[in-house]
Design a protein around this motif. Structure first.
Motif, short mmCIF file in Angstrom:
data_model
loop_
_atom_site.label_atom_id
_atom_site.label_comp_id
_atom_site.label_asym_id
_atom_site.label_seq_id
_atom_site.Cartn_x
_atom_site.Cartn_y
_atom_site.Cartn_z
N ILE A 1 0.82 -1.22 0.00
CA ILE A 1 0.00 0.00 0.00
C ILE A 1 0.86 1.26 0.00
O ILE A 1 0.34 2.36 0.04
CB ILE A 1 -0.98 0.01 1.18
CG1 ILE A 1 -0.24 -0.12 2.50
CG2 ILE A 1 -2.04 -1.06 1.03
CD1 ILE A 1 -1.09 0.11 3.71
N ARG A 2 2.18 1.08 -0.08
CA ARG A 2 3.06 2.25 -0.14
C ARG A 2 3.03 2.82 -1.56
O ARG A 2 3.32 2.13 -2.51
CB ARG A 2 4.49 1.85 0.22
CG ARG A 2 4.65 1.41 1.64
CD ARG A 2 6.02 0.89 1.99
NE ARG A 2 6.90 0.57 0.91
CZ ARG A 2 8.00 1.27 0.57
NH1 ARG A 2 8.33 2.33 1.27
NH2 ARG A 2 8.76 0.89 -0.42
N SER A 3 2.65 4.02 -1.70
CA SER A 3 2.63 4.69 -3.00
C SER A 3 2.87 6.17 -2.75
O SER A 3 2.34 6.74 -1.81
CB SER A 3 1.29 4.49 -3.69
OG SER A 3 1.20 5.29 -4.84
N ALA B 1 3.89 -5.78 -16.78
CA ALA B 1 4.28 -4.95 -15.64
C ALA B 1 4.19 -3.50 -16.09
O ALA B 1 4.37 -3.21 -17.26
CB ALA B 1 5.69 -5.29 -15.19
N SER B 2 3.93 -2.63 -15.16
CA SER B 2 3.76 -1.23 -15.50
C SER B 2 4.70 -0.36 -14.68
O SER B 2 5.07 -0.70 -13.56
CB SER B 2 2.31 -0.80 -15.22
OG SER B 2 2.15 0.59 -15.45
N SER B 3 5.05 0.79 -15.24
CA SER B 3 5.84 1.77 -14.51
C SER B 3 4.95 2.84 -13.88
O SER B 3 5.43 3.76 -13.23
CB SER B 3 6.86 2.43 -15.44
OG SER B 3 6.19 3.07 -16.51
N ALA C 1 5.27 -2.34 -11.09
CA ALA C 1 6.40 -3.16 -10.65
C ALA C 1 7.30 -2.48 -9.63
O ALA C 1 8.24 -3.10 -9.13
CB ALA C 1 7.24 -3.57 -11.87
N GLY C 2 7.02 -1.23 -9.31
CA GLY C 2 7.86 -0.50 -8.37
C GLY C 2 8.96 0.27 -9.09
O GLY C 2 9.09 0.21 -10.31
N ILE C 3 9.77 0.99 -8.32
CA ILE C 3 10.82 1.81 -8.93
C ILE C 3 12.06 1.00 -9.30
O ILE C 3 12.87 1.41 -10.12
CB ILE C 3 11.21 3.00 -8.03
CG1 ILE C 3 11.68 2.51 -6.66
CG2 ILE C 3 10.04 3.97 -7.89
CD1 ILE C 3 12.28 3.60 -5.79
N GLU C 4 12.19 -0.18 -8.68
CA GLU C 4 13.28 -1.10 -8.99
C GLU C 4 12.95 -2.44 -8.33
O GLU C 4 12.08 -2.52 -7.47
CB GLU C 4 14.60 -0.57 -8.45
CG GLU C 4 14.64 -0.44 -6.94
CD GLU C 4 15.90 0.24 -6.43
OE1 GLU C 4 16.69 0.73 -7.24
OE2 GLU C 4 16.07 0.28 -5.20
N PRO C 5 13.65 -3.52 -8.74
CA PRO C 5 13.41 -4.80 -8.07
C PRO C 5 13.70 -4.69 -6.58
O PRO C 5 14.62 -3.98 -6.16
CB PRO C 5 14.41 -5.74 -8.74
CG PRO C 5 14.76 -5.10 -10.03
CD PRO C 5 14.64 -3.62 -9.81
N CYS D 1 -3.63 5.85 -5.70
CA CYS D 1 -3.11 4.69 -6.43
C CYS D 1 -2.79 3.55 -5.47
O CYS D 1 -2.41 3.77 -4.33
CB CYS D 1 -1.85 5.08 -7.19
SG CYS D 1 -2.18 6.32 -8.46
N PRO D 2 -2.93 2.31 -5.93
CA PRO D 2 -2.82 1.17 -5.02
C PRO D 2 -1.41 0.84 -4.55
O PRO D 2 -1.25 0.19 -3.53
CB PRO D 2 -3.37 0.01 -5.85
CG PRO D 2 -3.14 0.41 -7.26
CD PRO D 2 -3.28 1.90 -7.28
N GLY D 3 -0.39 1.24 -5.26
CA GLY D 3 0.97 0.90 -4.85
C GLY D 3 1.54 -0.22 -5.69
O GLY D 3 1.04 -0.53 -6.76
N VAL D 4 2.57 -0.84 -5.20
CA VAL D 4 3.34 -1.83 -5.96
C VAL D 4 2.67 -3.20 -5.87
O VAL D 4 2.28 -3.64 -4.80
CB VAL D 4 4.79 -1.91 -5.42
CG1 VAL D 4 5.57 -3.01 -6.11
CG2 VAL D 4 5.48 -0.56 -5.60
N ASN D 5 2.58 -3.87 -7.01
CA ASN D 5 2.16 -5.26 -7.04
C ASN D 5 3.41 -6.08 -6.70
O ASN D 5 4.33 -6.16 -7.49
CB ASN D 5 1.62 -5.63 -8.42
CG ASN D 5 1.10 -7.03 -8.50
OD1 ASN D 5 1.67 -7.95 -7.90
ND2 ASN D 5 0.04 -7.23 -9.25
N ILE D 6 3.42 -6.67 -5.52
CA ILE D 6 4.61 -7.39 -5.05
C ILE D 6 4.96 -8.51 -6.01
O ILE D 6 6.13 -8.85 -6.18
CB ILE D 6 4.40 -7.92 -3.61
CG1 ILE D 6 4.12 -6.76 -2.66
CG2 ILE D 6 5.60 -8.72 -3.14
CD1 ILE D 6 5.15 -5.66 -2.68
N ASN D 7 3.99 -9.08 -6.68
CA ASN D 7 4.27 -10.16 -7.62
C ASN D 7 4.79 -9.65 -8.97
O ASN D 7 4.77 -10.37 -9.95
CB ASN D 7 3.05 -11.06 -7.82
CG ASN D 7 3.45 -12.47 -8.12
OD1 ASN D 7 4.45 -12.97 -7.62
ND2 ASN D 7 2.69 -13.13 -8.96
#
Length: 185
Positions: free
Chosen positions: A11-13, A37-39, A47-51, A19-25
């Motif tokens: 839920i961190r965004s 995956a989306s930016s 997908a987040g800002i990086e792995p 916005c919902p935040g990062v899809n951990i998967n």
């Protein structure tokens, strides 16, 4: 036997409740950010800002690092479609463990109910998916890695109605029980 279950959406965004935040998967470093995956932080496949940008994915990475020698079975639980999927998600190919995943998957699906389908992740979902936790576990020598997508996708998208949560927990637990019993002498 310890069983850890993780949540797939962080839920961190930086956009807060918008916005919902990062899809951990999508946040693991296997083929990160390439397919499905989306930016965009407002996408459900962000997908987040990086792995490993999220505490949940870093936690799972640390569990793997600590228990790599004994970790044999891994589940990623999701609510997107009534599938049981196994590596690979990031390419249109099966892992070397295809036969073993398939046979164990048959028993798991029987325990959950016949309305589930199983296949290699990229085939089950109809496209390649980058950054999945189950592919990350498999590439790091966890023999059995499954995605259990417990809830069929409906008009509510990926949200599960409160009254249905218990049903899905029971179904998933039956599948996990079957799989775990294969490893307990």
């Amino acid at each position: 036997m310890d069983m850890n279950i993780h949540i797939q959406i962080s839920i961190r965004s930086n956009l807060g409740a918008i916005c919902p935040g990062v899809n951990i998967n999508r946040n693991f470093d296997i083929d990160w950010g390439v397919s499905s995956a989306s930016s965009s932080p407002c996408s459900h496949i962000y997908a987040g800002i990086e792995p490993f940008s999220e505490p949940e994915s870093r936690f799972l990475k640390s569990i793997l690092e600590e228990y790599k020698e004994t970790l044999t079975l891994y589940f990623s639980l999701q609510n997107t479609g009534g599938f049981l999927a196994y590596p690979w998600h990031y390419e249109k190919a099966a892992s070397g463990m295809f036969r073993q995943h398939y046979l164990l998957g048959l028993d798991m699906i029987k325990a959950m109910g016949d309305n589930y389908t199983q296949d290699v992740g990229s085939i089950a979902y109809g496209d390649r998916i980058s950054g999945t936790s189950s592919d990350y576990m498999a590439i790091n020598e966890v023999l059995y890695a499954f995605n259990i997508d417990a809830a069929p996708r409906g008009s509510e998208g990926v949200e599960v109605a409160v009254e249905d949560i218990g049903i899905f927990i029971d179904k998933v637990w039956q599948a996990i029980r079957i799989a775990a019993n294969n490893f307990i002498p």
